[in-house]
Design a protein around this motif. Structure first.
Motif, mmCIF file in Angstrom:
data_model
loop_
_atom_site.group_PDB
_atom_site.id
_atom_site.type_symbol
_atom_site.label_atom_id
_atom_site.label_comp_id
_atom_site.label_asym_id
_atom_site.label_seq_id
_atom_site.Cartn_x
_atom_site.Cartn_y
_atom_site.Cartn_z
ATOM 1 N N ALA A 80 0.906 -1.140 -0.186
ATOM 2 C CA ALA A 80 0.114 0.073 -0.015
ATOM 3 C C ALA A 80 0.943 1.341 0.011
ATOM 4 O O ALA A 80 1.152 1.701 1.029
ATOM 5 C CB ALA A 80 -0.835 0.147 1.187
ATOM 6 N N PRO A 81 1.333 1.694 -1.190
ATOM 7 C CA PRO A 81 2.419 2.664 -1.330
ATOM 8 C C PRO A 81 1.728 4.113 -0.760
ATOM 9 O O PRO A 81 2.452 4.781 -0.410
ATOM 10 C CB PRO A 81 2.657 2.975 -2.736
ATOM 11 C CG PRO A 81 2.207 1.722 -3.446
ATOM 12 C CD PRO A 81 1.147 0.976 -2.689
ATOM 13 N N GLU A 82 0.549 4.000 -0.708
ATOM 14 C CA GLU A 82 -0.039 5.478 -0.258
ATOM 15 C C GLU A 82 0.362 5.551 1.396
ATOM 16 O O GLU A 82 0.200 6.710 1.985
ATOM 17 C CB GLU A 82 -1.420 5.492 -0.262
ATOM 18 C CG GLU A 82 -2.454 4.270 0.193
ATOM 19 C CD GLU A 82 -2.475 3.065 -0.793
ATOM 20 O OE1 GLU A 82 -1.706 2.742 -1.441
ATOM 21 O OE2 GLU A 82 -3.630 2.571 -0.879
ATOM 22 N N LEU A 83 0.692 4.567 1.786
ATOM 23 C CA LEU A 83 0.866 4.847 3.415
ATOM 24 C C LEU A 83 2.570 5.437 3.639
ATOM 25 O O LEU A 83 2.642 6.021 4.716
ATOM 26 C CB LEU A 83 1.234 3.122 4.252
ATOM 27 C CG LEU A 83 0.020 2.598 4.264
ATOM 28 C CD1 LEU A 83 0.399 0.908 4.818
ATOM 29 C CD2 LEU A 83 -1.147 3.100 5.271
ATOM 30 N N GLY A 84 3.198 5.492 2.384
ATOM 31 C CA GLY A 84 4.367 6.314 2.445
ATOM 32 C C GLY A 84 4.275 7.559 2.251
ATOM 33 O O GLY A 84 5.272 8.375 2.634
ATOM 34 N N GLU A 85 2.996 7.896 2.059
ATOM 35 C CA GLU A 85 2.793 9.449 1.500
ATOM 36 C C GLU A 85 2.024 10.181 2.365
ATOM 37 O O GLU A 85 1.671 11.307 2.061
ATOM 38 C CB GLU A 85 2.274 9.498 0.080
ATOM 39 C CG GLU A 85 3.124 8.942 -0.862
ATOM 40 C CD GLU A 85 2.439 8.186 -2.259
ATOM 41 O OE1 GLU A 85 1.359 8.515 -2.643
ATOM 42 O OE2 GLU A 85 2.879 7.480 -2.964
ATOM 43 N N ILE A 86 2.005 9.938 3.551
ATOM 44 C CA ILE A 86 1.092 10.408 4.422
ATOM 45 C C ILE A 86 1.673 11.316 5.332
ATOM 46 O O ILE A 86 2.893 11.732 5.526
ATOM 47 C CB ILE A 86 0.333 9.359 5.360
ATOM 48 C CG1 ILE A 86 1.448 8.706 6.282
ATOM 49 C CG2 ILE A 86 -0.234 8.354 4.650
ATOM 50 C CD1 ILE A 86 0.918 7.399 7.255
ATOM 51 N N GLN A 87 0.811 12.537 5.896
ATOM 52 C CA GLN A 87 1.314 13.395 6.448
ATOM 53 C C GLN A 87 1.980 12.727 7.809
ATOM 54 O O GLN A 87 2.710 13.572 8.500
ATOM 55 C CB GLN A 87 -0.082 14.452 6.846
ATOM 56 C CG GLN A 87 0.541 15.839 7.732
ATOM 57 C CD GLN A 87 1.223 16.617 6.660
ATOM 58 O OE1 GLN A 87 1.159 16.562 5.488
ATOM 59 N NE2 GLN A 87 2.538 17.066 7.252
ATOM 60 N N ALA A 88 1.407 11.737 8.298
ATOM 61 C CA ALA A 88 1.704 11.285 9.448
ATOM 62 C C ALA A 88 3.262 10.847 9.512
ATOM 63 O O ALA A 88 4.198 11.158 10.361
ATOM 64 C CB ALA A 88 1.080 10.023 10.078
ATOM 65 N N ARG A 89 3.630 10.571 8.293
ATOM 66 C CA ARG A 89 5.007 10.081 7.944
ATOM 67 C C ARG A 89 5.956 11.223 7.932
ATOM 68 O O ARG A 89 7.130 11.317 8.458
ATOM 69 C CB ARG A 89 5.189 9.175 6.880
ATOM 70 C CG ARG A 89 6.498 8.709 6.699
ATOM 71 C CD ARG A 89 6.586 7.435 5.493
ATOM 72 N NE ARG A 89 8.080 7.033 5.301
ATOM 73 C CZ ARG A 89 8.636 7.760 4.359
ATOM 74 N NH1 ARG A 89 8.173 8.505 3.668
ATOM 75 N NH2 ARG A 89 9.974 7.362 4.413
ATOM 76 N N VAL A 90 5.453 12.389 7.176
ATOM 77 C CA VAL A 90 6.214 13.680 7.043
ATOM 78 C C VAL A 90 6.388 13.982 8.369
ATOM 79 O O VAL A 90 7.609 14.583 8.562
ATOM 80 C CB VAL A 90 5.275 14.592 6.369
ATOM 81 C CG1 VAL A 90 6.119 15.845 6.041
ATOM 82 C CG2 VAL A 90 5.082 14.071 4.773
ATOM 83 N N ASN A 91 5.415 14.330 9.111
ATOM 84 C CA ASN A 91 5.844 14.736 10.734
ATOM 85 C C ASN A 91 6.585 13.841 11.587
ATOM 86 O O ASN A 91 7.482 14.221 12.257
ATOM 87 C CB ASN A 91 4.254 15.108 11.427
ATOM 88 C CG ASN A 91 3.490 16.004 10.671
ATOM 89 O OD1 ASN A 91 4.143 16.850 9.903
ATOM 90 N ND2 ASN A 91 2.227 16.210 10.662
ATOM 91 N N ALA A 92 6.317 12.522 11.327
ATOM 92 C CA ALA A 92 7.286 11.531 12.007
ATOM 93 C C ALA A 92 8.720 11.511 11.885
ATOM 94 O O ALA A 92 9.629 12.006 12.709
ATOM 95 C CB ALA A 92 6.805 10.030 12.026
ATOM 96 N N ARG A 93 9.030 11.855 10.636
ATOM 97 C CA ARG A 93 10.469 12.049 10.006
ATOM 98 C C ARG A 93 11.037 13.493 10.486
ATOM 99 O O ARG A 93 12.058 13.526 10.942
ATOM 100 C CB ARG A 93 10.362 12.059 8.482
ATOM 101 C CG ARG A 93 11.865 12.255 7.898
ATOM 102 C CD ARG A 93 11.669 11.723 6.337
ATOM 103 N NE ARG A 93 12.839 12.213 5.860
ATOM 104 C CZ ARG A 93 13.042 13.436 4.956
ATOM 105 N NH1 ARG A 93 12.002 14.280 4.787
ATOM 106 N NH2 ARG A 93 14.170 13.497 4.432
ATOM 107 N N ALA A 94 10.143 14.411 10.363
ATOM 108 C CA ALA A 94 10.520 15.836 10.921
ATOM 109 C C ALA A 94 11.097 15.665 12.616
ATOM 110 O O ALA A 94 11.986 16.227 12.812
ATOM 111 C CB ALA A 94 9.525 16.724 10.579
ATOM 112 N N ILE A 95 10.175 15.162 13.322
ATOM 113 C CA ILE A 95 10.406 15.012 14.710
ATOM 114 C C ILE A 95 11.428 14.130 15.182
ATOM 115 O O ILE A 95 12.355 14.438 15.819
ATOM 116 C CB ILE A 95 9.011 14.441 15.321
ATOM 117 C CG1 ILE A 95 7.782 15.442 15.234
ATOM 118 C CG2 ILE A 95 9.296 14.106 16.885
ATOM 119 C CD1 ILE A 95 6.354 15.034 15.572
#
Ligand code: NI
Length: 277
Positions: A85-100
């Motif tokens: 499910a490649p869409e799981l990689g494009e989520i805002q949650a992942r953007v925020n998790a990576r930034a934190i």
């Protein structure tokens, strides 16, 4: 590894939260995404488990049981769910998790793996006490963290995470296969009562997150609720380095999991297809 996403984070952590993480080896953040995204993700998550995505290649298996065909998994896990499910990689949650993660471990910190652990309603098994690094290559030195994101409220009743504050300073302690069964993938800390007296539960709302270090002791209880407990986990870290002092993880040397067998068979089949390596 999914490509870095070119989108701005919408959540950051405070200097006090960073200090708490360094002191205790874990941190809870109440929200790293929106209720709309959580709802959309629930549907994707349920679909890949219902399809048993990755089963044949050994990427979906029962983390807590002997993983026999036809027996319901007590703790189903999918490794690298982004593949299905490649869409799981494009989520805002992942953007925020990576930034934190970059705030917590430094700007060099970047994405590694992902996995999904489901605790089915009413019978999802506990995830025993462990340190994540106990699963990894013992010849390397790690500085990494895991971000655990539930897609419904995570409570003590349905299996939220528990941490032992300060345990990230410990070396990797001896572990064994759950029930000492070499067919089980999941690991459990030896003599866990000795190390977990000060453990704290970390209930969080849907779309919140917990962050913990590679050596932080953690656990999740069984699911005693009447709803599924879904969690998606992202790993972030600095590049792993070779260790100067060798070490052994003997619990990894006993491995008779059906998952390994399926993986080997799948790889052999892939190799036999002309044009595939
Ligand atoms: Ni873990």
């Amino acid at each position: 590894m999914p490509a870095a996403i070119d989108r701005a984070p919408t959540v950051t952590v405070t200097p006090e939260q960073i200090a708490f993480f360094r002191e205790n080896g874990y941190l809870t953040v109440e929200s790293i995404t929106t209720p709309e995204e959580v709802r959309a993700l629930q549907a994707v998550y349920d679909r890949i488990f219902a399809q048993r995505a990755g089963r044949e290649e050994g990427g979906q298996f029962d983390l807590g049981g002997s993983d026999e065909e036809g027996k319901p998994a007590v703790l189903p896990q999918i490794l690298n769910p982004l593949k299905h499910a490649p869409e799981l990689g494009e989520i805002q949650a992942r953007v925020n998790a990576r930034a934190i993660a970059k705030q917590l471990l430094g700007p060099e910190c970047d994405g590694g793996g992902s996995h999904a652990i489901l605790k089915p309603a009413g019978y999802g098994a506990p995830t025993p006490w462990h340190q994540d690094e106990a699963y990894w290559d013992p010849s390397k030195e790690y500085c990494s963290l895991s971000v655990w994101i539930p897609f419904q409220d995570a409570t003590v009743e349905n299996g939220c995470l528990w941490f032992v504050p300060g345990s990230h300073r410990l070396a990797i302690l001896p572990h064994h296969r759950i029930n000492n069964d070499p067919r089980v993938h999941g690991l459990e800390l030896d003599d866990f009562e000795k190390h977990t007296a000060g453990a704290v539960p970390c209930p969080i709302p849907a779309g919140g997150a917990t962050f913990h270090r590679n050596s932080t002791l953690h656990y999740a209880g069984p699911n005693r609720s009447d709803g599924a407990r879904r969690a998606l986990i992202f790993g972030f870290g600095l590049p792993a380095k070779p260790r100067t002092e060798p070490r052994r993880f003997p619990w990894q040397e006993v491995n008779e999991t059906p998952r390994q067998k399926r993986r080997a068979e799948w790889q052999a089949k892939e190799k036999s297809i002309p044009g595939k390596k």
